[in-house]
Write a protein that holds these residues in place. Structure first.
Motif, PDB file in Angstrom:
ATOM      1  N   UNK A 177      -9.194   4.701  -6.638  1.00 22.02           N
ATOM      2  CA  UNK A 177     -10.138   5.672  -6.660  1.00 22.02           C
ATOM      3  C   UNK A 177     -10.624   5.709  -5.342  1.00 22.02           C
ATOM      4  N   UNK A 178     -10.272   4.970  -4.257  1.00 22.24           N
ATOM      5  CA  UNK A 178     -11.060   4.978  -2.981  1.00 22.24           C
ATOM      6  C   UNK A 178     -10.013   4.168  -2.005  1.00 22.24           C
ATOM      7  N   UNK A 179     -10.120   4.370  -0.790  1.00 27.53           N
ATOM      8  CA  UNK A 179      -9.315   3.646   0.246  1.00 27.53           C
ATOM      9  C   UNK A 179      -9.624   2.299   0.309  1.00 27.53           C
ATOM     10  N   UNK A 180     -10.715   1.711   0.060  1.00 26.97           N
ATOM     11  CA  UNK A 180     -11.323   0.537  -0.158  1.00 26.97           C
ATOM     12  C   UNK A 180     -10.396  -0.175  -1.077  1.00 26.97           C
ATOM     13  N   UNK A 181     -10.417   0.284  -2.489  1.00 26.68           N
ATOM     14  CA  UNK A 181      -9.868  -0.283  -3.519  1.00 26.68           C
ATOM     15  C   UNK A 181      -8.176  -0.286  -3.223  1.00 26.68           C
TER      16      UNK A 181
END
Length: 631
Positions: A177-181
């Protein structure tokens, strides 16, 4: 994208694959029996030989090799026809990935929609790179004209993709869902891949060394002398990979023309067919090794009883034959070393040294930061709850993928340059080498953390206030760093020595193949007269070559490290075969393993390896967090 093989594996095809596995085992198991005998002789000779003082300064961590469990929502491309669908994914501590329809299904103990052992996979986070890989799997020939099918699901941009690619298994396509994930999942998956891959290399029982040596000899008999990443995985997975590689050309020629679809749809169908072949071979190989297990257990027990009483006679014969063999092959060997090896040995040694030194320097910096952080919290008179949290985080540092990435990245940086140096010698195992350096980093960090916590627990008492306790921790910090520097120096020498041997030994053996073949029959009768399966002329010859090559490597090590105490400065082959430990092969990465460097044929154990199983992680947690604060 939705292309499927023109036909699944039918009973005839599955039977054919089982027959191929049976043939492989008939050829492999005699090598395995020989190497089991050699490993028993090696173990007994080490027990009876002079006992070296322990070189390990740090305590051994009692936590088993593992990855931290990681879980969370992802989107997966799956189904027929494939569609992007939300799932809940869980990476288990043993490196197995599972996915569920939703979180509640996982929390309620439901069965996963699918699961996969991560052995041999590679994580890609670039959609363009993955599509190029698919294009290369099934290139269109010059005379083939096909209409490319629309593939909107693959062509549609994916913002945070996670593509898991394997040379012989189906690909897994996820999206975060995100770059961090995406980053968190990438690091976790890479840890699981490494854990599953190095299970044999980390093992400690004699049969794993025997298995890896047997595999090397089996492949040499089939003309493959180079070192590569074929030994990554469990025993059954390794044999499966070797056989599927052998079957691949014929399988490609017979099957690709019949696959429906074009371009990437066809490539996707090819990976699914390969997955079916891999699964069938893996099942047969695992069954064959299970069937061999009782015989192996009986053989090891019998070898112990027959070799131990005659060990002196066996070793004397081995030394006598080695001395005579040396006079026969020394000229060709010295010529090969002088003309082919010496010119590159210095560069390879220096590159290995710079790689492992950078890795261990990063480990020391990270360890120092962690110890300093604990001291600061103690000086600041924090609450006991906060300190317990900090102690727990410190104890988990070796398994924190994000923290350890600074160390692991150092191993990856020189992979390409090192690969260019060693490819001319037939070495294609740089991934195994990088994994070995990363395992070493994790192992030394785990040992250092365990040592710090144990020493801190011993010196902190209720009579100390926070300032006094912080002073005690400073002393512990200094002791731990000295121990770490001693152990990392020894581990660095072992790592360089072992991997240099992995690079050059197969190459030298391949160059001496004709010379040795002419000389070995002269000694067969003398060795056979002893009647011990632990001795073979080929084994003695390889030990001889290994010992002489190690002398060259040790000379370069002294130059590279600026030390005069390089361990095992061998005279010929008199001690070379007995300076290494082996271990029983594992079929699951969580069965309690510890790190050895490097892979097959040249394992040199680092001085401070993780212990055998038997103690849980929790049982070794010191009580620093229970220090009476705010008195």
């Amino acid at each position: 994208m939705g292309g499927r093989p023109s036909s699944p594996l039918d009973k005839r095809q599955q039977q054919h694959l089982r027959g191929q596995v049976d043939t492989m085992l008939r050829n492999f198991l005699p090598c395995y029996r020989e190497q089991l005998a050699a490993s028993v002789l090696r173990q007994i000779s080490r027990e009876l030989g002079p006992q070296e003082p322990p070189g390990c300064q740090l305590m051994r961590s009692k936590k088993l090799p593992r990855v931290r469990e990681h879980r969370g929502p992802l989107t997966q491309l799956w189904g027929h026809p494939p569609q992007w669908q939300p799932i809940f994914c869980v990476l288990r501590g043993d490196g197995r990935l599972e996915w569920f329809s939703h979180r509640e299904e996982y929390e309620n103990g439901g069965r996963p929609l699918g699961s996969m052992a991560l052995t041999g996979y590679t994580v890609l986070t670039s959609q363009r790179e993955y599509l190029r890989l698919l294009d290369a799997l099934c290139p269109v020939s010059s005379g083939e004209h096909t209409q490319e099918e629309p593939e909107p699901l693959l062509e549609m941009p994916v913002n945070f993709p996670l593509f898991l690619q394997h040379p012989f298994r189906r690909h897994l396509c996820f999206s975060a869902a995100s770059g961090e994930a995406q980053r968190a999942w990438r690091l976790a998956l890479q840890g699981g891949i490494r854990l599953r891959g190095t299970v044999l290399q980390r093992s400690q029982a004699p049969a794993a060394r025997a298995f890896l040596d047997a595999l090397r000899l089996y492949r040499q008999h089939r003309g493959h002398f180079g070192e590569d990443d074929a030994t990554l995985g469990s025993d059954a997975e390794v044999l499966t990979g070797v056989l599927v590689r052998e079957l691949l050309p014929a399988l490609r020629a017979q099957t690709l023309p019949g696959l429906r679809g074009a371009g990437r749809s066809r490539a996707w169908a090819w990976t699914e067919l390969l997955d079916a072949v891999h699964a069938a071979v893996l099942a047969a190989a695992a069954a064959g090794l299970r069937a061999f297990q009782p015989e192996k257990d009986e053989l090891l027990a019998a070898l112990e009883k027959t070799i131990r009483p005659d060990v002196d006679q066996i070793l004397q014969l081995r030394a006598r034959v080695a001395g005579r063999l040396r006079s026969e092959v020394e000229g060709a060997l010295e010529s090969c070393l002088r003309d082919r090896v010496d010119t590159q040995l210095s560069q390879v040694t220096q590159r290995l040294q710079s790689t492992v030194a950078a890795v261990l320097s990063a480990v020391q910096a990270l360890l120092t930061q962690g110890m300093d952080r604990l001291s600061r919290h103690l000086r600041g008179s924090p609450s006991s709850t906060r300190l317990r949290k900090e102690v727990y985080s410190f104890g988990e540092m070796p398994w924190d993928a994000e923290l350890m990435q600074t160390c692991y990245r150092e191993a990856e940086r020189s992979q390409r340059r090192l690969g260019q140096l060693v490819v001319p010698f037939g070495f294609f195992g740089t991934r195994s080498l990088v994994f070995g350096a990363q395992d070493l980093a994790q192992q030394l960090m785990a040992d250092a953390v365990a040592t710090f916590l144990q020493l801190a627990d011993q010196c902190l008492t209720a009579a100390l206030d926070c300032a006094q306790a912080a002073q005690q921790l400073e002393k512990v910090r200094g002791r731990v760093l000295k121990k770490f520097q001693s152990d990392s120096s020894s581990a660095q020498r072992s790592f360089i020595r072992g991997w240099a041997l992995c690079v050059f030994l197969p190459f030298v053996l391949s160059q001496l193949k004709s010379s040795c073949r002419a000389e070995l029959p002269e000694f067969e009768g003398e060795v056979l007269a002893v009647g011990s399966p632990a001795l073979t002329v080929q084994g003695i010859c390889e030990d001889l070559v290994r010992g002489i090559l190690l002398q060259r490597i040790d000379g370069e090590l002294k130059k590279a490290l600026g030390v005069s105490d390089v361990s095992c400065a061998l005279d010929g082959c008199s001690e070379a075969p007995w300076d290494q430990t082996g271990a029983d092969e594992e079929t699951e990465a969580q069965r309690g393993t510890c790190s050895r460097q490097p892979g097959s044929g040249a394992q040199v154990q680092p001085p401070c390896s993780l212990p055998p199983p038997g103690t849980s992680a929790a049982s070794s947690q010191p009580h620093l967090s229970s220090f009476p604060l705010n008195k």
